[in-house]
Design a protein around this motif. Sequence first.
Motif, mmCIF file in Angstrom:
data_model
loop_
_atom_site.group_PDB
_atom_site.id
_atom_site.type_symbol
_atom_site.label_atom_id
_atom_site.label_comp_id
_atom_site.label_asym_id
_atom_site.label_seq_id
_atom_site.Cartn_x
_atom_site.Cartn_y
_atom_site.Cartn_z
ATOM 1 N N PRO B 259 6.736 2.419 -0.228
ATOM 2 C CA PRO B 259 7.642 2.087 0.870
ATOM 3 C C PRO B 259 7.466 0.640 1.352
ATOM 4 O O PRO B 259 6.359 0.105 1.288
ATOM 5 N N ASP B 260 8.551 0.062 1.795
ATOM 6 C CA ASP B 260 8.520 -1.292 2.382
ATOM 7 C C ASP B 260 7.850 -2.319 1.482
ATOM 8 O O ASP B 260 6.921 -3.013 1.906
ATOM 9 N N THR B 261 8.264 -2.391 0.226
ATOM 10 C CA THR B 261 7.664 -3.363 -0.692
ATOM 11 C C THR B 261 8.732 -4.208 -1.387
ATOM 12 O O THR B 261 8.812 -4.255 -2.603
ATOM 13 N N PRO B 262 9.528 -4.884 -0.579
ATOM 14 C CA PRO B 262 10.551 -5.711 -1.222
ATOM 15 C C PRO B 262 9.977 -6.991 -1.829
ATOM 16 O O PRO B 262 10.662 -7.661 -2.580
ATOM 17 N N THR B 263 8.734 -7.337 -1.499
ATOM 18 C CA THR B 263 8.151 -8.554 -2.076
ATOM 19 C C THR B 263 6.990 -8.175 -2.977
ATOM 20 O O THR B 263 6.408 -7.091 -2.854
ATOM 21 N N ILE B 264 6.618 -9.097 -3.836
ATOM 22 C CA ILE B 264 5.503 -8.857 -4.758
ATOM 23 C C ILE B 264 4.199 -8.679 -3.977
ATOM 24 O O ILE B 264 3.406 -7.773 -4.254
ATOM 25 N N ASN B 272 -2.494 -1.275 -4.377
ATOM 26 C CA ASN B 272 -3.948 -1.175 -4.277
ATOM 27 C C ASN B 272 -4.371 -0.141 -3.240
ATOM 28 O O ASN B 272 -5.360 0.575 -3.412
ATOM 29 N N GLY B 273 -3.577 -0.008 -2.132
ATOM 30 C CA GLY B 273 -3.932 0.934 -1.091
ATOM 31 C C GLY B 273 -3.627 2.380 -1.482
ATOM 32 O O GLY B 273 -4.476 3.258 -1.380
ATOM 33 N N ARG B 281 -10.165 -1.673 -11.158
ATOM 34 C CA ARG B 281 -9.793 -3.083 -11.005
ATOM 35 C C ARG B 281 -8.587 -3.176 -10.083
ATOM 36 O O ARG B 281 -7.689 -2.333 -10.135
ATOM 37 N N ALA B 282 -8.584 -4.222 -9.259
ATOM 38 C CA ALA B 282 -7.449 -4.369 -8.334
ATOM 39 C C ALA B 282 -6.191 -4.764 -9.088
ATOM 40 O O ALA B 282 -6.239 -5.480 -10.086
ATOM 41 N N TRP B 283 -5.051 -4.220 -8.588
ATOM 42 C CA TRP B 283 -3.764 -4.711 -9.090
ATOM 43 C C TRP B 283 -3.574 -6.145 -8.573
ATOM 44 O O TRP B 283 -3.964 -6.451 -7.453
ATOM 45 N N THR B 284 -2.977 -6.968 -9.409
ATOM 46 C CA THR B 284 -2.612 -8.318 -8.937
ATOM 47 C C THR B 284 -1.133 -8.527 -9.254
ATOM 48 O O THR B 284 -0.504 -7.715 -9.946
#
Lengths: 597, 597
Positions: B259-264, B272-273, B281-284
Amino acid sequence: MSTRLSQLFVRTLREDPVDAEVASHRLLVRAGYIRRQAPGVFAWLPLGLKVRRKIEAIIRDELEAFGAQEVLFPGLLPREPYEVTNRWTEYGDGIFRLKDRKGADYLLAPTHEEVFTLLVKDLYSSYKDLPLSLYQIQDKYRDEARPRAGLLRGREFTMKDSYSFDYTDAGLDASYQQHRDAYERIFTRLGLDYVIVKADAGAMGGSRSEEFLHPTPVGEDTFVRSAGGYAANVEAFTTAVPEPRSFDGLTPAEVLDTPDTPTIAALVDVANGKHPRPDGRAWTAADTLKNIVLALTALDGTRELVVVGIPGDRDIDLKRAEVAFAPADVEAANEGDFAKHPGLVKGYIGPWSPSGAVLGAAQTGEPARSTTGIRFLLDPRVSEGTGWITGANVHGQHVFGLVAGRDFHSDGIIEVGSVVAGDPAPDGSGPVELARGMEIGHVFQLGRKYADALGLKVLDENGKLVTVTMGSYGIGVTRILAVIAESNNDGKGLIWPKNVAPFDVHVAVAGKDVAVMAIGETIVDSLEESGFDVLFDDRPKVSPGVKFGDAELLGVPLIVIVGRDAAEGTVELWNRRTGDRTSVAMIELGAALAAQP
Amino acid sequence: MSTRLSQLFVRTLREDPVDAEVASHRLLVRAGYIRRQAPGVFAWLPLGLKVRRKIEAIIRDELEAFGAQEVLFPGLLPREPYEVTNRWTEYGDGIFRLKDRKGADYLLAPTHEEVFTLLVKDLYSSYKDLPLSLYQIQDKYRDEARPRAGLLRGREFTMKDSYSFDYTDAGLDASYQQHRDAYERIFTRLGLDYVIVKADAGAMGGSRSEEFLHPTPVGEDTFVRSAGGYAANVEAFTTAVPEPRSFDGLTPAEVLDTPDTPTIAALVDVANGKHPRPDGRAWTAADTLKNIVLALTALDGTRELVVVGIPGDRDIDLKRAEVAFAPADVEAANEGDFAKHPGLVKGYIGPWSPSGAVLGAAQTGEPARSTTGIRFLLDPRVSEGTGWITGANVHGQHVFGLVAGRDFHSDGIIEVGSVVAGDPAPDGSGPVELARGMEIGHVFQLGRKYADALGLKVLDENGKLVTVTMGSYGIGVTRILAVIAESNNDGKGLIWPKNVAPFDVHVAVAGKDVAVMAIGETIVDSLEESGFDVLFDDRPKVSPGVKFGDAELLGVPLIVIVGRDAAEGTVELWNRRTGDRTSVAMIELGAALAAQP
């Protein structure tokens, strides 16, 4: 390093270009100096460019010698300065106009008076900065209605234009003289005969104006000159005006029947047959006053009629009329014009009719208009006290003994009559002869016209703002190249004057013998070492006949033929100008070349 | 003959011109080298013209040295040849077009490939005439949308453009190399550092293409270079493409709530959350696939959408996109575009959705169009077997582990991603760094494009007609002058390299002492006799401070100050480049000047 014909970008052509009417155009194209790109627009090939650069160098040299400084303006200029001087409009169809992507108006400059004026205004402000002479060698554009004669009347051409800036009239005279003297030296160095003729100021609007004409029977300009030293462009020729004569003893005017006399010749016949002169002398065309109706179209499109009264033995010279009425367009009145003016009886037009003044001011000193209201201008020979046979504005009738200043009046004097050999020069230096020439330069006192319009003023010695006075001086660089070609050729090809020839010497090896070719190489090297710029025809598989033909066409004035006798140390030296062909010992070749006329 | 500052047409200005953003523009105007006439159109004053002629002479010298021959085309050219190659249309608003009085179309030529091709076709017909290299130094015109930076981006400018003609590819390679070598010598003689970078062929359409860039932090072009020797214009940089990877062991794609992820950035945080990677490993941003909707406008006005898929840690480089999509115009899609394509869910766009392929070919090998039908192009890094987090075309949802080549397919690869320091050079020569430069030259293999279009063929050794292959080579003469000025100045003024300085030495007499002025005259005469071209500041009433300021601004690299010590036989020699000011005995002045760096 010599130039080898096998490598040079050139192709000589056997055929004349179909559109070429004059020798320079034919030969410059056939010899590979220039190549047409569009009507009146040419590309320059290596040979052409070489000659052009030599002409430019001579011009620069003579201008720099008296302190003129070179600048360079763009060809693309904004409308505004030309709007201020009204030339944006005055040029009519004669220039190329365009718009940029924002819709702003530009022109391809046909001449640069305005921007030179503004540049000096921009940088200078004191009399101490003057005199100043600036020049440029730059491409000009004119949208000629009939581009023709190759480089002689193109739409893109290169000019040297100079402008002088002074703050006194005496200063302008001095700057003008400097340019005039430099032009004399330039044309002398270019090997071009010239006559300096008085020119009409024309559309440029100024005072003193002279053209440098190269006299040649194929010239497009006509000029007159007297044995006593008068010389003028036909457009600038002025008629010696007779003194006014007294009306005493002149008989009253008389309307007579002259049936079927719409032409001067018919009128003279009928006059002599039916109304012979009391003293028995025959009437001639010179006794008649011809009234010609012209229509002038002003820049804003307004059409106005004007009648010109001129002795019947003369014609109107349309070129002189164009200058006299500029910037209006001039043409003969048409049927529509006559239909609007029933007061003009075609074939029988005159300033007077039994019912009163038809043309011109009704009475001297009281310029009440005539019945037609049409402007009436007179040739200077129709002077006060002269009597004429002229139309009575009645079909089939003329009036005899109508006296200028007594019976009719004009709205002014105009110089549009044809000039003929034997006419007296206006300065009293005797009768003139007519000759033809090509314009090669123009020196011109603009005076304060442009400085006034564009606000170019400087502070004088007393701290007072004074308007600058300017001169404008032009030489058509590409035009001159064509004029030189026009006057320096024979049936076979060009024959360049030494100072502008693309090369000093053309060395051609005749035959396919390798040993002779090697001797040719040696000769070329040795000539180059002696400082000659050599064109070397090294093409191994080309016949001597073709090589000689090309050598003639290309026009290098001195040709060296390395042939059969080369093995014995002898070559042939061919002077294209004199036509002499002589055997020369190779060892003496350099000296022999240097000694050639 | 020396030039006296009291007579020279120049006025130095204390104030920067208001429209000047760069040093060369400011200084060339303030020092009186050029003067603005219209946006991007300048007049050349005597000092500017002198420097320009020196640059031109060096260019001519190096081109003639390998046999290139000079010609000169008009600036005004007819439409037809440009119509044949389609450039009349392709140039769009970028050129000046005009009509003559008969309504025929003309352009002010921005470059001359067509007419050079036609000229050679006109004159030559055999392989024996080749190779051939022709050049001209000529005014060009471009109707720039935003003319700026003085001479660096003008609307009228002067270029040296050359064209080579060969009938084999090997011949073209050799001609190309000759020009490339000549350019290296030219820039060296001009004192200009340069880097040769691979360039994009762009609108000219051809194969090998390199630019000469002068590296400078104020350059308008960005280029990349590796320690291993790779160098390219950013527009020409190509990405090292990874090998395809196997799909083995890759998990299936999975649609997840984001939800609410219109930006990278928001997407990476939420991923990641809420959806941490199984291996911890963290997403980048590099794990995401960003899909950018562009609108292309073709020359005929047609508007087409295209979606570019690119790793989320990169941007689209608009200059690269302009080159990649040329001649179409590129911009971001607008609301109207999205409204027409409800299948694209803004902020959540991806090639795939739970209901099937949204973008790109539906299946490999069978390019049935996707549901939107929009063309889908991929950055080379989105290679087969790579998995991505990308929009699921459902508001608030992304798909994780979407594998290129397995789950989605593109319509092609495109190079429009931003290039960043550390990117690997495509030739394996290591990571690149980014630098800035100014274009000073361009060498370019046109190949057979123009010869094909315009029918330039020659007979080869076997009597067979073959199409000629061409090269095109440009140096902006007026631009280079500005680039030299840009890199050769200090806060006080210009400092010209010796080879192009308007004068060798600037002699300034300090003070009003008549005796000192007389010594100055003697020094100037003696320097002129020794072959130095001298600018002599002979102004009697100007203070030393103003004279020194003018000397600095004008930029002659060596200044001689004739002051108080002159009576004792000593003058000051001021080297503007090193800044050194030393006392020199007059008797040794010539030698001291000659020895200056």
